[in-house]
Design a protein around this motif. Structure first.
Motif, PDB file in Angstrom:
ATOM      1  N   UNK A 140       0.702  -1.153   0.181  1.00  0.00           N
ATOM      2  CA  UNK A 140      -0.027   0.178  -0.101  1.00  0.00           C
ATOM      3  C   UNK A 140       0.947   1.259  -0.037  1.00  0.00           C
ATOM      4  N   UNK A 141       2.193   1.168   0.545  1.00  0.00           N
ATOM      5  CA  UNK A 141       2.827   2.332   0.533  1.00  0.00           C
ATOM      6  C   UNK A 141       3.756   2.787  -0.620  1.00  0.00           C
ATOM      7  N   UNK A 142       3.148   2.211  -1.976  1.00  0.00           N
ATOM      8  CA  UNK A 142       3.911   2.569  -3.157  1.00  0.00           C
ATOM      9  C   UNK A 142       2.914   3.140  -3.900  1.00  0.00           C
ATOM     10  N   UNK A 143       3.637   4.167  -4.860  1.00  0.00           N
ATOM     11  CA  UNK A 143       2.846   4.744  -5.968  1.00  0.00           C
ATOM     12  C   UNK A 143       3.072   4.218  -7.124  1.00  0.00           C
ATOM     13  N   UNK A 144       1.839   4.441  -8.078  1.00  0.00           N
ATOM     14  CA  UNK A 144       2.086   3.612  -9.192  1.00  0.00           C
ATOM     15  C   UNK A 144       2.423   4.680 -10.552  1.00  0.00           C
ATOM     16  N   UNK A 145       3.199   4.397 -11.512  1.00  0.00           N
ATOM     17  CA  UNK A 145       3.461   5.264 -12.600  1.00  0.00           C
ATOM     18  C   UNK A 145       3.029   4.506 -13.791  1.00  0.00           C
ATOM     19  N   UNK A 146       2.022   5.064 -14.676  1.00  0.00           N
ATOM     20  CA  UNK A 146       1.692   4.568 -15.789  1.00  0.00           C
ATOM     21  C   UNK A 146       2.372   5.340 -16.983  1.00  0.00           C
ATOM     22  N   UNK A 147       2.957   4.359 -17.734  1.00  0.00           N
ATOM     23  CA  UNK A 147       3.888   4.595 -18.977  1.00  0.00           C
ATOM     24  C   UNK A 147       2.908   4.353 -20.394  1.00  0.00           C
TER      25      UNK A 147
ATOM     26  N   UNK B 106      11.632   5.491 -17.971  1.00  0.00           N
ATOM     27  CA  UNK B 106      11.718   4.994 -16.509  1.00  0.00           C
ATOM     28  C   UNK B 106      12.866   5.753 -15.847  1.00  0.00           C
ATOM     29  N   UNK B 107      14.027   5.899 -16.171  1.00  0.00           N
ATOM     30  CA  UNK B 107      15.173   6.400 -15.833  1.00  0.00           C
ATOM     31  C   UNK B 107      15.115   8.007 -15.501  1.00  0.00           C
TER      32      UNK B 107
ATOM     33  N   UNK C 192       5.041  -3.496 -33.022  1.00  0.00           N
ATOM     34  CA  UNK C 192       4.749  -3.791 -31.619  1.00  0.00           C
ATOM     35  C   UNK C 192       4.656  -2.364 -30.938  1.00  0.00           C
ATOM     36  N   UNK C 193       3.755  -2.517 -29.706  1.00  0.00           N
ATOM     37  CA  UNK C 193       3.543  -1.239 -29.035  1.00  0.00           C
ATOM     38  C   UNK C 193       3.466  -1.871 -27.562  1.00  0.00           C
ATOM     39  N   UNK C 194       4.341  -1.292 -26.564  1.00  0.00           N
ATOM     40  CA  UNK C 194       4.534  -1.617 -25.160  1.00  0.00           C
ATOM     41  C   UNK C 194       3.944  -0.545 -24.328  1.00  0.00           C
ATOM     42  N   UNK C 195       3.289  -0.795 -23.312  1.00  0.00           N
ATOM     43  CA  UNK C 195       3.042   0.255 -22.302  1.00  0.00           C
ATOM     44  C   UNK C 195       3.103  -0.567 -20.976  1.00  0.00           C
ATOM     45  N   UNK C 196       3.748   0.255 -19.918  1.00  0.00           N
ATOM     46  CA  UNK C 196       4.109  -0.469 -18.731  1.00  0.00           C
ATOM     47  C   UNK C 196       3.580   0.374 -17.546  1.00  0.00           C
ATOM     48  N   UNK C 197       3.605  -0.416 -16.377  1.00  0.00           N
ATOM     49  CA  UNK C 197       3.246   0.169 -15.168  1.00  0.00           C
ATOM     50  C   UNK C 197       4.444   0.044 -14.379  1.00  0.00           C
TER      51      UNK C 197
END
Length: 155
Positions: free
Chosen positions: A40-47, A78-79, A142-147
Protein backbone atom coordinates in the motif's frame (compact mmCIF):
# COMPACT_ATOMS: atom_id res chain seq x y z
CA UNK A 1 4.06 -5.70 33.81
CA UNK A 2 4.52 -2.19 32.37
CA UNK A 3 7.97 -3.22 31.16
CA UNK A 4 6.47 -6.17 29.27
CA UNK A 5 3.86 -3.96 27.55
CA UNK A 6 6.52 -1.38 26.69
CA UNK A 7 8.69 -4.10 25.12
CA UNK A 8 5.75 -5.52 23.13
CA UNK A 9 4.79 -2.03 21.95
CA UNK A 10 8.37 -1.29 20.88
CA UNK A 11 8.60 -4.59 18.99
CA UNK A 12 5.28 -3.90 17.28
CA UNK A 13 6.50 -0.48 16.14
CA UNK A 14 9.78 -1.93 14.94
CA UNK A 15 8.04 -4.64 12.92
CA UNK A 16 5.53 -2.19 11.46
CA UNK A 17 8.30 0.23 10.50
CA UNK A 18 9.84 -2.23 8.09
CA UNK A 19 8.93 -1.32 4.54
CA UNK A 20 6.99 -3.97 2.71
CA UNK A 21 8.42 -4.93 -0.67
CA UNK A 22 6.96 -5.82 -4.03
CA UNK A 23 6.60 -9.59 -4.38
CA UNK A 24 6.53 -11.61 -7.60
CA UNK A 25 5.35 -15.19 -7.99
CA UNK A 26 5.58 -17.52 -10.93
CA UNK A 27 7.52 -20.37 -12.47
CA UNK A 28 11.26 -19.56 -12.58
CA UNK A 29 11.50 -20.48 -16.28
CA UNK A 30 8.42 -18.44 -17.25
CA UNK A 31 9.08 -15.09 -18.95
CA UNK A 32 6.53 -13.32 -16.74
CA UNK A 33 5.31 -13.29 -13.15
CA UNK A 34 1.98 -14.99 -12.53
CA UNK A 35 1.16 -12.41 -9.87
CA UNK A 36 2.84 -9.25 -8.60
CA UNK A 37 1.81 -7.84 -5.24
CA UNK A 38 2.46 -4.17 -4.48
CA UNK A 39 2.31 -2.88 -0.89
CA UNK A 40 0.00 0.00 0.00
CA UNK A 41 2.88 2.43 0.60
CA UNK A 42 3.92 2.43 -3.09
CA UNK A 43 2.87 4.78 -5.86
CA UNK A 44 2.14 3.60 -9.39
CA UNK A 45 3.41 5.32 -12.52
CA UNK A 46 1.64 4.59 -15.81
CA UNK A 47 3.71 4.81 -18.98
CA UNK A 48 1.76 5.22 -22.22
CA UNK A 49 2.21 2.89 -25.14
CA UNK A 50 5.53 3.28 -26.96
CA UNK A 51 6.25 2.54 -30.61
CA UNK A 52 9.58 2.30 -32.43
CA UNK A 53 10.61 5.37 -34.44
CA UNK A 54 9.91 4.36 -38.01
CA UNK A 55 10.77 6.65 -40.89
CA UNK A 56 8.75 6.65 -44.13
CA UNK A 57 10.60 5.10 -47.04
CA UNK A 58 13.10 3.22 -44.86
CA UNK A 59 13.02 -0.58 -44.42
CA UNK A 60 10.72 -1.68 -41.60
CA UNK A 61 12.65 -3.45 -38.82
CA UNK A 62 11.31 -6.84 -37.73
CA UNK A 63 9.40 -7.35 -34.48
CA UNK A 64 12.51 -8.26 -32.47
CA UNK A 65 14.33 -5.10 -33.56
CA UNK A 66 11.26 -2.92 -32.94
CA UNK A 67 10.80 -4.49 -29.48
CA UNK A 68 14.42 -3.71 -28.62
CA UNK A 69 13.95 -0.09 -29.73
CA UNK A 70 10.73 0.23 -27.72
CA UNK A 71 12.30 -1.28 -24.59
CA UNK A 72 15.29 1.06 -24.88
CA UNK A 73 12.91 4.02 -25.10
CA UNK A 74 10.98 2.75 -22.07
CA UNK A 75 14.28 2.31 -20.20
CA UNK A 76 14.98 6.01 -20.83
CA UNK A 77 11.49 7.09 -19.75
CA UNK A 78 11.73 5.00 -16.57
CA UNK A 79 15.15 6.49 -15.85
CA UNK A 80 13.71 10.01 -16.12
CA UNK A 81 11.48 9.05 -13.17
CA UNK A 82 14.29 7.42 -11.18
CA UNK A 83 13.09 3.92 -12.06
CA UNK A 84 14.46 0.86 -13.87
CA UNK A 85 12.99 -2.26 -15.43
CA UNK A 86 13.22 -3.83 -11.95
CA UNK A 87 10.37 -1.49 -10.93
CA UNK A 88 8.00 -2.57 -13.71
CA UNK A 89 5.09 -4.61 -12.33
CA UNK A 90 2.74 -4.77 -15.33
CA UNK A 91 3.33 -4.75 -19.07
CA UNK A 92 0.96 -4.80 -22.01
CA UNK A 93 2.36 -5.77 -25.38
CA UNK A 94 0.40 -5.25 -28.58
CA UNK A 95 1.62 -7.13 -31.67
CA UNK A 96 0.60 -6.53 -35.27
CA UNK A 97 1.15 -8.92 -38.17
CA UNK A 98 4.16 -8.41 -40.38
CA UNK A 99 2.91 -7.55 -43.87
CA UNK A 100 5.44 -9.99 -45.38
CA UNK A 101 4.24 -13.03 -43.39
CA UNK A 102 0.76 -12.01 -42.26
CA UNK A 103 1.65 -13.21 -38.74
CA UNK A 104 2.48 -11.50 -35.46
CA UNK A 105 5.96 -12.49 -34.28
CA UNK A 106 5.64 -13.27 -30.56
CA UNK A 107 8.87 -15.32 -30.71
CA UNK A 108 10.88 -12.31 -31.90
CA UNK A 109 9.22 -10.08 -29.31
CA UNK A 110 10.08 -12.56 -26.53
CA UNK A 111 13.72 -12.84 -27.68
CA UNK A 112 14.12 -9.08 -27.21
CA UNK A 113 12.06 -9.05 -23.98
CA UNK A 114 14.22 -11.76 -22.34
CA UNK A 115 17.31 -9.58 -22.75
CA UNK A 116 15.74 -7.09 -20.31
CA UNK A 117 13.62 -9.16 -17.90
CA UNK A 118 14.42 -12.32 -15.92
CA UNK A 119 18.17 -11.96 -16.44
CA UNK A 120 21.00 -12.34 -13.92
CA UNK A 121 21.42 -8.54 -13.96
CA UNK A 122 17.69 -7.80 -13.73
CA UNK A 123 15.77 -10.85 -12.42
CA UNK A 124 12.41 -9.13 -11.86
CA UNK A 125 9.63 -10.07 -14.27
CA UNK A 126 6.36 -8.16 -14.57
CA UNK A 127 2.92 -9.59 -14.99
CA UNK A 128 2.20 -9.26 -18.70
CA UNK A 129 -0.50 -9.38 -21.35
CA UNK A 130 0.40 -9.92 -25.00
CA UNK A 131 -2.34 -9.24 -27.52
CA UNK A 132 -2.37 -9.67 -31.26
CA UNK A 133 -4.11 -6.89 -33.13
CA UNK A 134 -5.12 -6.46 -36.76
CA UNK A 135 -2.66 -3.57 -36.97
CA UNK A 136 -0.95 -0.64 -35.29
CA UNK A 137 -0.09 2.83 -36.59
CA UNK A 138 1.84 2.79 -39.85
CA UNK A 139 4.28 -0.10 -40.18
CA UNK A 140 4.63 -0.57 -36.41
CA UNK A 141 4.69 -4.22 -35.34
CA UNK A 142 4.85 -3.74 -31.57
CA UNK A 143 3.60 -1.27 -28.97
CA UNK A 144 4.35 -1.64 -25.26
CA UNK A 145 2.95 0.11 -22.20
CA UNK A 146 4.12 -0.45 -18.62
CA UNK A 147 3.21 0.29 -15.06
CA UNK A 148 6.01 0.73 -12.55
CA UNK A 149 5.98 1.32 -8.81
CA UNK A 150 8.17 2.95 -6.19
CA UNK A 151 7.91 3.51 -2.45
CA UNK A 152 6.12 6.72 -1.53
CA UNK A 153 8.72 9.25 -0.37
CA UNK A 154 8.87 9.60 3.37
CA UNK A 155 8.06 5.96 4.07
Amino acid sequence: MTKIFTTIFALTLACGAQAAEVTRKGAPAAPVSRVVTVPADYETLYFAGVLADLKPGEPVPDTEAQTTTVLEKLKTYLGEEGLTFADVVMMRVYLAPDKATGKADSVGMNRAYRRYFGTAEQPNKPARVTARLAGLFGPALVEIEVQAVRPVKGN
